[in-house]
Design an enzyme around this catalytic site. Structure first.
Site, PDB file in Angstrom:
ATOM      1  N   GLN A 126       1.469  -6.012   7.247  1.00 37.29           N
ATOM      2  CA  GLN A 126       0.311  -5.580   6.469  1.00 37.29           C
ATOM      3  C   GLN A 126       0.374  -6.267   5.107  1.00 37.29           C
ATOM      4  O   GLN A 126       1.320  -6.065   4.348  1.00 37.29           O
ATOM      5  CB  GLN A 126       0.368  -4.061   6.290  1.00 37.29           C
ATOM      6  CG  GLN A 126      -0.763  -3.490   5.485  1.00 37.29           C
ATOM      7  CD  GLN A 126      -0.422  -2.112   4.928  1.00 37.29           C
ATOM      8  OE1 GLN A 126       0.718  -1.811   4.660  1.00 37.29           O
ATOM      9  NE2 GLN A 126      -1.411  -1.284   4.742  1.00 37.29           N
ATOM     10  N   SER A 129      -0.596  -5.054  -0.586  1.00 41.90           N
ATOM     11  CA  SER A 129      -0.107  -4.897  -1.964  1.00 41.90           C
ATOM     12  C   SER A 129       0.170  -6.239  -2.628  1.00 41.90           C
ATOM     13  O   SER A 129       0.569  -7.205  -1.973  1.00 41.90           O
ATOM     14  CB  SER A 129       1.187  -4.083  -1.974  1.00 41.90           C
ATOM     15  OG  SER A 129       0.995  -2.839  -1.365  1.00 41.90           O
ATOM     16  N   GLU A 244      -2.945  10.720  11.568  1.00 43.29           N
ATOM     17  CA  GLU A 244      -2.035  11.256  10.557  1.00 43.29           C
ATOM     18  C   GLU A 244      -1.108  12.314  11.127  1.00 43.29           C
ATOM     19  O   GLU A 244       0.050  12.408  10.766  1.00 43.29           O
ATOM     20  CB  GLU A 244      -2.825  11.852   9.384  1.00 43.29           C
ATOM     21  CG  GLU A 244      -3.619  10.857   8.585  1.00 43.29           C
ATOM     22  CD  GLU A 244      -2.747   9.955   7.738  1.00 43.29           C
ATOM     23  OE1 GLU A 244      -1.529  10.135   7.732  1.00 43.29           O
ATOM     24  OE2 GLU A 244      -3.305   9.043   7.107  1.00 43.29           O
ATOM     25  N   ASN A 356       3.917   9.216  -4.277  1.00 41.29           N
ATOM     26  CA  ASN A 356       3.739  10.675  -4.303  1.00 41.29           C
ATOM     27  C   ASN A 356       2.954  11.146  -5.528  1.00 41.29           C
ATOM     28  O   ASN A 356       2.162  12.084  -5.435  1.00 41.29           O
ATOM     29  CB  ASN A 356       5.103  11.369  -4.249  1.00 41.29           C
ATOM     30  CG  ASN A 356       5.706  11.301  -2.848  1.00 41.29           C
ATOM     31  OD1 ASN A 356       5.126  10.708  -1.939  1.00 41.29           O
ATOM     32  ND2 ASN A 356       6.873  11.901  -2.673  1.00 41.29           N
ATOM     33  N   GLU A 357       3.180  10.495  -6.681  1.00 40.63           N
ATOM     34  CA  GLU A 357       2.450  10.910  -7.896  1.00 40.63           C
ATOM     35  C   GLU A 357       0.940  10.728  -7.687  1.00 40.63           C
ATOM     36  O   GLU A 357       0.130  11.565  -8.075  1.00 40.63           O
ATOM     37  CB  GLU A 357       2.886  10.071  -9.109  1.00 40.63           C
ATOM     38  CG  GLU A 357       4.322  10.264  -9.539  1.00 40.63           C
ATOM     39  CD  GLU A 357       5.306   9.437  -8.704  1.00 40.63           C
ATOM     40  OE1 GLU A 357       4.878   8.724  -7.784  1.00 40.63           O
ATOM     41  OE2 GLU A 357       6.514   9.543  -8.977  1.00 40.63           O
TER      42      GLU A 357
HETATM   43  C1  FAD Z   1       9.379   0.828   1.729  1.00 39.02           C
HETATM   44  C2  FAD Z   1       8.045   0.247   1.364  1.00 39.02           C
HETATM   45  C3  FAD Z   1       7.327  -0.484   2.303  1.00 39.02           C
HETATM   46  C4  FAD Z   1       6.101  -1.039   1.950  1.00 39.02           C
HETATM   47  N1  FAD Z   1       5.424  -1.782   2.891  1.00 39.02           N
HETATM   48  C5  FAD Z   1       4.263  -2.380   2.540  1.00 39.02           C
HETATM   49  C6  FAD Z   1       3.587  -3.237   3.473  1.00 39.02           C
HETATM   50  O1  FAD Z   1       4.042  -3.468   4.599  1.00 39.02           O
HETATM   51  N2  FAD Z   1       2.441  -3.831   3.072  1.00 39.02           N
HETATM   52  C7  FAD Z   1       1.886  -3.625   1.841  1.00 39.02           C
HETATM   53  O2  FAD Z   1       0.831  -4.161   1.578  1.00 39.02           O
HETATM   54  N3  FAD Z   1       2.508  -2.817   0.928  1.00 39.02           N
HETATM   55  C8  FAD Z   1       3.680  -2.202   1.254  1.00 39.02           C
HETATM   56  N4  FAD Z   1       4.331  -1.413   0.342  1.00 39.02           N
HETATM   57  C9  FAD Z   1       3.799  -1.310  -1.023  1.00 39.02           C
HETATM   58  C10 FAD Z   1       3.246   0.066  -1.392  1.00 39.02           C
HETATM   59  O3  FAD Z   1       2.002   0.280  -0.785  1.00 39.02           O
HETATM   60  C11 FAD Z   1       3.158   0.108  -2.934  1.00 39.02           C
HETATM   61  O4  FAD Z   1       4.485   0.015  -3.426  1.00 39.02           O
HETATM   62  C12 FAD Z   1       2.512   1.375  -3.428  1.00 39.02           C
HETATM   63  O5  FAD Z   1       1.139   1.370  -3.146  1.00 39.02           O
HETATM   64  C13 FAD Z   1       2.731   1.564  -4.952  1.00 39.02           C
HETATM   65  O6  FAD Z   1       2.297   0.415  -5.616  1.00 39.02           O
HETATM   66  P1  FAD Z   1       3.242  -0.307  -6.695  1.00 39.02           P
HETATM   67  O7  FAD Z   1       4.568  -0.547  -6.073  1.00 39.02           O
HETATM   68  O8  FAD Z   1       2.487  -1.496  -7.202  1.00 39.02           O
HETATM   69  O9  FAD Z   1       3.456   0.727  -7.842  1.00 39.02           O
HETATM   70  P2  FAD Z   1       2.441   1.068  -9.010  1.00 39.02           P
HETATM   71  O10 FAD Z   1       1.081   1.292  -8.455  1.00 39.02           O
HETATM   72  O11 FAD Z   1       2.594   0.066 -10.096  1.00 39.02           O
HETATM   73  O12 FAD Z   1       3.032   2.449  -9.488  1.00 39.02           O
HETATM   74  C14 FAD Z   1       4.215   2.525 -10.283  1.00 39.02           C
HETATM   75  C15 FAD Z   1       4.451   3.976 -10.642  1.00 39.02           C
HETATM   76  O13 FAD Z   1       3.331   4.469 -11.368  1.00 39.02           O
HETATM   77  C16 FAD Z   1       2.792   5.617 -10.737  1.00 39.02           C
HETATM   78  N5  FAD Z   1       1.317   5.595 -10.827  1.00 39.02           N
HETATM   79  C17 FAD Z   1       0.507   4.559 -10.583  1.00 39.02           C
HETATM   80  N6  FAD Z   1      -0.781   4.921 -10.759  1.00 39.02           N
HETATM   81  C18 FAD Z   1      -0.769   6.234 -11.117  1.00 39.02           C
HETATM   82  C19 FAD Z   1      -1.769   7.186 -11.406  1.00 39.02           C
HETATM   83  N7  FAD Z   1      -3.062   6.868 -11.354  1.00 39.02           N
HETATM   84  N8  FAD Z   1      -1.372   8.431 -11.710  1.00 39.02           N
HETATM   85  C20 FAD Z   1      -0.059   8.789 -11.752  1.00 39.02           C
HETATM   86  N9  FAD Z   1       0.945   7.927 -11.477  1.00 39.02           N
HETATM   87  C21 FAD Z   1       0.594   6.665 -11.169  1.00 39.02           C
HETATM   88  C22 FAD Z   1       3.205   5.506  -9.281  1.00 39.02           C
HETATM   89  O14 FAD Z   1       3.265   6.761  -8.661  1.00 39.02           O
HETATM   90  C23 FAD Z   1       4.578   4.878  -9.406  1.00 39.02           C
HETATM   91  O15 FAD Z   1       5.551   5.860  -9.657  1.00 39.02           O
HETATM   92  C24 FAD Z   1       5.569  -0.845   0.653  1.00 39.02           C
HETATM   93  C25 FAD Z   1       6.291  -0.121  -0.285  1.00 39.02           C
HETATM   94  C26 FAD Z   1       7.525   0.419   0.052  1.00 39.02           C
HETATM   95  C27 FAD Z   1       8.285   1.184  -0.997  1.00 39.02           C
END
Ligand code: FAD
Length: 373
Positions: A126, A129, A244, A356-357
């Site tokens: 996928q 991100s 889900e 989770n947030e």
């Molecule tokens: C094990 C794992 C597998 C994954 N596999 C895939 C995959 O196969 N394909 C893919 O496309 N993606 C994948 N992901 C990515 C995943 O979807 C993103 O990590 C996730 O959406 C969070 O985005 P970010 O890492 O950019 O964090 P950010 O969005 O930058 O968030 C950083 C922190 O800020 C907090 N935050 C952000 N916005 C808010 C808000 N509005 N209110 C409160 N808190 C907030 C978040 O909760 C987090 O703690 C994977 C991630 C993990 C950990």
């Protein structure tokens, strides 16, 4: 043809477990083989799981699936989890990509991809991100520009699970302007061996490589690689028929299987503090599973269950590594290694599939109707 009932599916799962060991190197859940030998064994194992019909048990029969009920799927999951079986390597294809292709794909796309996913012969990743677009996915920048009848893709993705072993990628790319946010996004089906695609594995805390950075440098694709309408990618991605209840149930059933191993290990010799802790964890797991069984599902229960599972998963594996570290119990080496791996990985579950947030915000606003801060 009348789809098989739960008893028949359980019988098939038990037969599979009797005839097949877990693949080499496989921890539970959607983890990845770490070398070519493990990959070959895990891929062959996945194809046997698919041949037994157990991977596509919930697909409609008209697509060659089992047409089974959610209860039958969960019963099969319990049999596989108790035998410490992992997920199929084709899991992203089965649960995310194929439903999207079934509903939004052309006949040619359906003919090309659905049978291969059903057979477990194609591994998908996928590609959503990006470094600046995770929780705020609509901010994605990876761009596809029209050039005659082709599309030319440039940009970067990150955290792409399985990309280093995938045959195909399910990509969201920007075909409109950034101001258009989710309206300017298109879905593509990308062959991972296309010229200009570079995959760089990212090492995790566990020491393993499950996910990757993926770079697109002038990757040229014909229009037949577009899934759904140009500009309609957000709809395609958000309308996935992900079940889900089954996904959440699968997670919690897997965790209950680990809890069973943990409690069976030390039995009556457990110290009272650990015994009490295990009792609490088992009760929490039963409560989460019960929420997942409510029909109709209460609003927000999918997000609630994901938050509760991912946090309980951390507590269970903290307890598991404490039990191993106590050095009082005869812990099989394979179990100890898996618990340590799952302990180091558990933060990932609190982030993937929506942090989770962010899910708590969704529940607060959309379910409880609370005002924004
Ligand atoms: C094990 C794992 C597998 C994954 N596999 C895939 C995959 O196969 N394909 C893919 O496309 N993606 C994948 N992901 C990515 C995943 O979807 C993103 O990590 C996730 O959406 C969070 O985005 P970010 O890492 O950019 O964090 P950010 O969005 O930058 O968030 C950083 C922190 O800020 C907090 N935050 C952000 N916005 C808010 C808000 N509005 N209110 C409160 N808190 C907030 C978040 O909760 C987090 O703690 C994977 C991630 C993990 C950990």
């Amino acid at each position: 043809m009348v789809p098989a009932g739960t008893t028949e599916w359980v019988r098939r799962a038990e037969a599979f477990v009797a005839e097949n060991q877990p693949p080499l190197g496989a921890p539970p859940g959607s983890r990845t083989p770490q070398n070519p030998v493990q990959l070959a064994d895990w891929a062959a194992w996945s194809q046997r799981l698919h041949a037994a019909g157990l991977a596509t048990i919930r697909w409609p029969t008209e697509w060659g699936g089992g047409g089974a009920s959610a209860d039958a799927a969960l019963a099969v999951t319990a049999v596989l989890a108790a035998a410490a079986m992992p997920l199929s390597l084709a899991d992203i294809g089965v649960n995310m990509v194929a439903p999207a292709i079934m509903s939004a794909g052309t006949a040619a796309q359906q003919d090309r991809h659905v049978p291969a996913i059903r057979a477990g012969t194609a591994i998908w990743t996928q590609l959503f991100s990006e470094p600046e677009a995770g929780s705020d996915l609509a901010a994605l920048r990876c761009a596809a520009s029209a050039d005659g009848t082709d599309w030319v893709i440039n940009g970067q993705k990150v955290w792409s699970t399985y990309a280093h072993i995938a045959d195909w990628g399910f990509l969201l790319a920007r075909t409109g302007t950034r101001d258009e946010r989710h309206r300017g996004i298109t879905a593509f089906l990308v062959p991972m061996d296309a010229a200009g695609v570079t995959v760089r594995p990212v090492r995790e805390l566990t020491g393993h490589y499950d996910f990757n950075e993926v770079f697109f440098d002038d990757v040229r694709l014909g229009h037949d690689y577009v899934l759904g309408a140009v500009g309609g990618g957000w709809q395609v991605a958000m309308n996935l028929l992900i079940d889900e209840r089954v996904v959440t149930g699968r997670n919690i059933i897997g965790l209950q299987a680990e809890l069973d191993r943990l409690t069976s290990l030390a039995g009556n010799t457990l110290d009272p503090v650990t015994a009490n802790r295990l009792g609490e964890l088992c009760a929490d797991a039963i409560a989460i599973a019960a929420v997942g069984e409510l029909e109709p599902a209460p609003a927000g229960s999918d997000n609630l269950a994901k938050i509760a599972f991912s946090e309980l998963n951390g507590e269970v594996h903290q307890t598991a590594v404490d039990v191993v570290a106590a050095d009082r119990y005869d812990v099989p080496a394979g179990w100890a290694a898996r618990w340590q791996d799952s302990y180091l990985y558990y933060r990932g579950w609190t982030i993937s599939g929506g942090a989770n947030e962010v899910l708590r915000n969704v529940i607060a606003k959309r379910v409880l109707g609370l005002p924004s801060a």
